[in-house]
Design an enzyme around this catalytic site. Structure first.
Site: not given
Ligand SMILES: *[C@@H]1O[C@H](CO)[C@@H](O)[C@H](O)[C@H]1NC(C)=O
Length: 521
Positions: A91, A94, A243, A495
């Site tokens: 995603d 990571d 999430y 990120e």
């Protein structure tokens, strides 16, 4: 994506790991009024945005893989559970395969092609866009192993985030997590249904068999998510720190039904969207955020722009017509609030430099998703020959597009720092993207194994820029004051996530097409 509570815990651990290392911070300094009026090459941005999805690939990479510093990874995913879960996307920076954001990414890539497929094709990028979608849908087909069973996560954030390791070296848990009748997960079932329904439209002409297959999965997944209702992060606690679903599953169920209606034109899905509007929050919620979690604005604009729904509108009862009008009114509210033209305090904030600002953590995802929704809405207005009516005034479609262009130009470098937040675009962009693979020497160059902690010590804390440019990644972006810290541990800003770039595929394509045909006023 880095996650909340788990993240706080991990940060402590990470500090222990990094205790003996000197971490030097790099700040970009604000130069006064540096915002240039450059014109950007949106075609180049489109090309680069699609490359990013190749860098995020998990599984067995094909021969025509263009991001060559990546290799095969996650080849035993699902093995422990006796199921083939090889493939799909990481995603963010990571190596967890989180089902909900992955599905949302594929929905937005597909929506980009549904609306702007011609523009993408004329830029020569349709093949790459279809490949980016299919890399996700091929995985969803595997993950949807039975009608009422979906594998919704592989790997877990807690072990993964203790590790700074190349995906090709992964030694972390690759446990897979599923939802089923006993452990329901309506958000992820319905979002995956939406992704597959939207993708079925994309492949209808080029690959009808595949398109049918996707639609079949989408219908089953929607029924599963609707019939066995439950919050997915209750059934899969491993997803909760990363999430968690704040808005619940009402938005995803409506979203899936709206996409199934778009894909099939079938009455049952229209009825679902109308009849459940109140119960599931479709017309009640006016939310200024459109994201992997909260899809109300997306549903409202999709419903407003669905010409099939509008045409059928003639034959509907007054009550049903009124509900569709309410969807359209909420869609309008969303657009007005992005344009700072709502009456109340409901307007979306902005940085002094003019960037839409929702929150510190990965704010750019909200800019990208707003840019997409406003672009679609502007096209819908133009088609219908309408204007947008807000409390603070009325606007035409081209004025909405000019606003979108200004947001995109900020993203690409027309901002106080003169920095592009699309990595690899222009001459100045983030060099220390929070990304395990891009920040570590490629396994093709150095085959020696790099362990979890070793990766932190040797690569994470390094002052120098990443060895590889994560081309096309859209990072979290600046803070509320247009400031940006280009360090790997500044993960709220450096990120990148797949769902940041996905909606930009459509927006870049649209702006590229416009640049070629006319100049915006
Ligand atoms: C937004 O609107 C308010 C009220 O009209 C105004 O005071 C403010 O300056 C506007 N903000 C921007 C960024 O245009």
């Amino acid at each position: 994506m880095e996650g909340d509570e788990g993240r706080r815990r991990r940060r402590r651990r990470r500090r222990e790991i990094c205790a003996n290392s000197v971490v030097v911070f790099f700040f970009f300094h604000l130069h006064a009024a540096a915002a240039s009026r450059d014109s950007f090459d949106y075609g180049e941005a489109l090309t680069k945005s699609l490359l990013y999805f190749e860098a995020q690939r998990s599984g067995h990479l094909p021969h025509d893989q263009r991001v060559t510093w990546r290799g095969h990874s996650g080849l035993t995913d699902g093995l422990e559970q006796g199921v083939d879960l090889v493939g799909g996307y990481y995603d963010a920076g990571d190596h967890v395969k989180f089902g909900l954001p992955m599905a949302f990414t594929v929905t937005m890539l597909s929506w980009s092609v549904v609306e702007y497929g011609d523009a993408i094709a004329s830029a020569g990028e349709l093949k790459h866009a279809l490949e980016a979608i299919k890399w996700g849908t091929d995985y969803f087909i595997k993950a949807h192993a039975r009608p009422n069973l979906l594998w919704a996560e592989v790997g877990d954030g807690d072990t993964d985030h203790c590790c700074w390791q190349r995906p090709e070296d992964m030694t972390t848990s690759r446990k897979a997590y599923k939802i089923d009748r006993e452990n329901p997960g309506s958000e992820v079932a319905a979002e995956t249904a939406a992704a597959m329904a939207a993708a079925s439209i994309v492949f209808r002409e080029s690959n009808p068999h595949y398109s049918h297959l996707l639609l079949h999965h989408a219908q089953q997944l929607f029924e599963f998510g609707d019939e066995y209702r439950g919050k997915y992060d209750v059934s899969i606690p491993a997803a909760r720190s990363y999430y968690a679903s704040v808005s619940g599953y009402g938005d995803e169920l409506l979203w899936a039904a709206a996409w199934l209606h778009r894909a099939t034109g079938r009455e049952e899905y229209r009825r679902y969207v109308v009849d459940n509007a109140y119960a599931l929050g479709g017309t009640g919620w006016a939310v200024n955020e459109f994201s992997w979690d909260i899809k109300f604005a997306g549903v409202q604009i999709l419903v407003a722009a669905d010409s099939k729904l509008l045409m059928e509108g003639q034959r509907l009862q007054d009550r049903q017509k009124s509900i569709l009008e309410q969807y359209k009114a909420r869609a309008q509210d969303y657009v007005c609030s992005c344009l700072n033209m709502s009456s109340n305090s409901n307007n979306v904030g902005r940085t002094p430099g003019g960037l839409l600002f929702v929150r510190e953590w990965n704010n750019m995802q909200y800019v990208a998703s707003a840019a997409f929704l406003l672009t679609v809405y502007s096209d819908y207005l133009a088609m219908a020959g309408n204007e947008l009516h807000c409390a603070a005034g009325s606007l035409g479609p081209s004025q909405i597009l000019s606003f979108v262009k200004a947001q995109v130009d900020y993203m690409l470098g027309s901002n106080p720092l003169g920095l592009s937040y699309l990595v690899g675009f222009g001459s100045k962009y983030p060099k220390r993207v929070h990304h395990r693979a891009a920040s570590t020497i490629s396994h093709k160059v150095d085959k020696s194994f790099i362990g979890c902690v070793q990766g932190y010590d040797k690569w994470f804390v390094r002052r120098r820029g990443n060895p590889y440019v994560l081309i096309g990644a859209l990072v979290g972006g600046p803070n509320a004051k247009d400031q940006f810290k280009d360090t790997r541990d500044s993960y709220m800003q450096t990120e990148a996530c797949t769902y940041n770039t996905a909606p930009m595929v459509g927006v870049f394509a649209k702006l590229h097409q416009l640049e070629r045909h006319q100049s915006l006023t």
